[in-house]
Write an enzyme that holds these catalytic residues in place. Structure first.
Site, mmCIF file in Angstrom:
data_model
loop_
_atom_site.group_PDB
_atom_site.id
_atom_site.type_symbol
_atom_site.label_atom_id
_atom_site.label_comp_id
_atom_site.label_asym_id
_atom_site.label_seq_id
_atom_site.Cartn_x
_atom_site.Cartn_y
_atom_site.Cartn_z
ATOM 1 N N GLY A 31 -7.895 3.857 -9.106
ATOM 2 C CA GLY A 31 -9.084 3.052 -10.087
ATOM 3 C C GLY A 31 -9.062 2.050 -9.304
ATOM 4 O O GLY A 31 -8.690 1.877 -8.008
ATOM 5 N N ASN A 32 -10.061 0.838 -9.630
ATOM 6 C CA ASN A 32 -9.767 -0.183 -9.326
ATOM 7 C C ASN A 32 -9.494 -1.126 -11.029
ATOM 8 O O ASN A 32 -10.003 -0.145 -12.014
ATOM 9 C CB ASN A 32 -11.412 -0.289 -8.333
ATOM 10 C CG ASN A 32 -12.315 -0.176 -9.742
ATOM 11 O OD1 ASN A 32 -13.596 -1.210 -10.351
ATOM 12 N ND2 ASN A 32 -12.768 1.477 -9.094
#
Ligand code: PMT
Length: 447
Positions: A238-239
């Site tokens: 993810g980020n």
């Protein structure tokens, strides 16, 4: 749940001494209107109730009469000599319809006046708060969305609906907001004093700066937040995107009159009132959702941080540490923005991308603008701790495909969103050869 015992009336509450008319229409959540009436009273307001026939099937007039100590009006023909059927609306400082059914919204949007509540709403000139409640399909129906957009254009404040359990075991967007939330909306409407206005009158000046309606009737599709690409049932790639930038754009576009659809990766943020939100998790889901809503968009703004890669084969059970360090094979995700840029015909819809860069910021952004076929590209330097991911502020340069650039210095994300929308409006109005910026102040002259 609110404490409904006796409470001292706060003299400085904007509701103190004000008359609030509560319209109660037919929905299972109508019982919550009794709590709202109580909360209004605790805040020092005088609450009157109009109960529609549908509302009375769910909750009795006696409940409201017991709470308010005054007769509850239900029919146009009651007390016709003593009080005109529009009198309650005329003397109210604010009207709130809680819950507001799809039918009530449709009647109000169409100007129908076939019962006491609709007659009153048509005659009332004070701020109006509407709290929709219905099944998800009804809420998402284009007719309902059109009615809501129309009512908002006229100055009504739409609060909710929430996403949650509904009647008959259903769940989704359509749930009536809690009474405390409705109370806040009534208070806010009173403070801003925004009257309902005919369509051709500029938007009301509220407590904040004057609102422009330069996106009236424009359908804006916005993506926000980050995507999560599963590695196994508990882990993902993810980020750090929080969704703040995209949600700020959604609220700003909504306030400027747009019909806004928001496609959001996982985010804790509350959906701006009146914005139609679809939640997605992965890049593939975002891809599907964007394509589904593309045909109904005049402007697409891609503020989401979409994962470029995903694990080829996510494990179906949790990877165990004692099995050693796994090798995770990745495969590229579709580049949604680039796909839209390549596929569109002519100049529609207007395409706005974002670029998160850490070095050679503007050059990187300029290259992405070209490669992805966007009209505008908002570049943010995400290497600092006051701009880009997760924070409330941002600092961007807005590039356009005609070579123009507009700098937006460090500002809260709502302000940055307004500047981006200024460029959208200017570009739509005149295209690459016309005037490039219509906002004064912080913008530097492009080209
Ligand atoms: O959400 P916040 O915490 O408020 O943070 C805001 C933000 C930093 C996420 C936002 O301002 C931002 O920069 N969003 C874009 C981040 C990004 O993914 O940049 P990129 O350079 O990797 O992608 C360029 C553009 O292509 C973006 O519009 C992106 O949505 C799009 N893209 C990228 C990859 C992909 N597979 N599909 C895409 O559509």
């Amino acid at each position: 749940m609110a404490d409904l015992g006796a409470a001292p009336v706060p003299a400085d509450d904007p509701l103190a001494g004000r008359r609030v008319l509560v319209g109660v229409t037919g929905g299972i959540a109508a019982y919550k209107a009794a709590i709202l009436v109580r909360l209004l009273q605790h805040a020092g307001a005088q609450a009157d109730v109009i109960l529609t026939r549908g509302g009375a099937r769910f909750v009795g007039a006696a409940t409201f009469e017991g709470l308010t100590g005054r007769a509850v009006r239900q029919e146009v023909w009651e007390d016709i000599a003593g009080e005109s059927h529009v009198a309650l609306g005329r003397r109210a400082d604010t009207v709130v319809v809680y819950p507001a059914t799809a039918h009530t919204l449709a009647k109000l949007a169409g100007g129908l006046a076939d019962d006491l509540l609709s007659t009153t709403l048509l005659a009332a000139t004070c701020p109006l708060v509407l709290a929709p409640a219905m099944h998800t399909e009804m809420w998402e129906h284009p007719a309902t969305q059109h009615n809501v957009a129309l009512l908002r254009e006229r100055g009504a404040s739409i609060v909710g609906p929430d996403d949650g359990p509904l009647m008959a075991g259903d769940a989704g967007p359509g749930r009536l907001v809690e009474p405390e939330v409705a109370l806040d909306a009534v208070r806010a409407a009173l403070v801003s004093g925004s009257p309902r206005l005919p369509d051709d009158v500029p938007a009301p000046v509220g407590a904040g700066p004057a609102r422009r309606r330069d996106l009236l009737g424009t359908r804006v599709l916005i993506t926000a937040g980050g995507t999560r690409e599963p590695i196994d049932p508990v882990r993902y790639l993810g980020n750090r995107s929080s969704g703040r930038m995209g949600f700020a754009l959604a609220a700003a576009a909504r306030d400027r009159g747009a019909e806004v659809t928001l496609i959001a990766g996982p985010s804790e943020l509350t959906t701006p009132d009146g914005v139609l939100r679809y939640d997605v998790t992965t890049a593939l889901e975002m891809h599907t959702a964007v394509l589904e809503h593309l045909a109904a968009a005049d402007v697409v703004i891609k503020a989401a941080a979409v994962a470029d890669f995903r694990p080829v084969a996510p494990a179906s059970s949790k990877l165990k540490k004692d099995q050693g360090v796994p090798t995770i094979e990745l495969t590229p995700n579709p580049d949604i923005l680039a796909e839209l840029g390549a596929a569109r015909s002519g100049s529609d819809p207007l395409l706005v991308g974002f670029a998160a860069e850490t070095d050679e910021v503007e050059a990187g952004g300029r290259a992405k603008l070209q490669r992805k076929g966007a009209d505008l590209l908002v570049v943010n330097d995400v290497s600092g701790d006051d701009a880009g991911f997760e924070v409330d502020t941002n600092r961007v340069v807005i590039l356009d495909r005609a070579g123009g650039r507009v700098e937006v210095p460090l500002a809260d994300k709502r302000t940055v969103a307004e500047r981006v929308l200024d460029r959208v409006v200017a570009w739509r109005a005149a295209g690459p050869t016309g005037p490039v910026a219509d906002a004064a102040g912080t913008l530097t002259e492009p080209r």
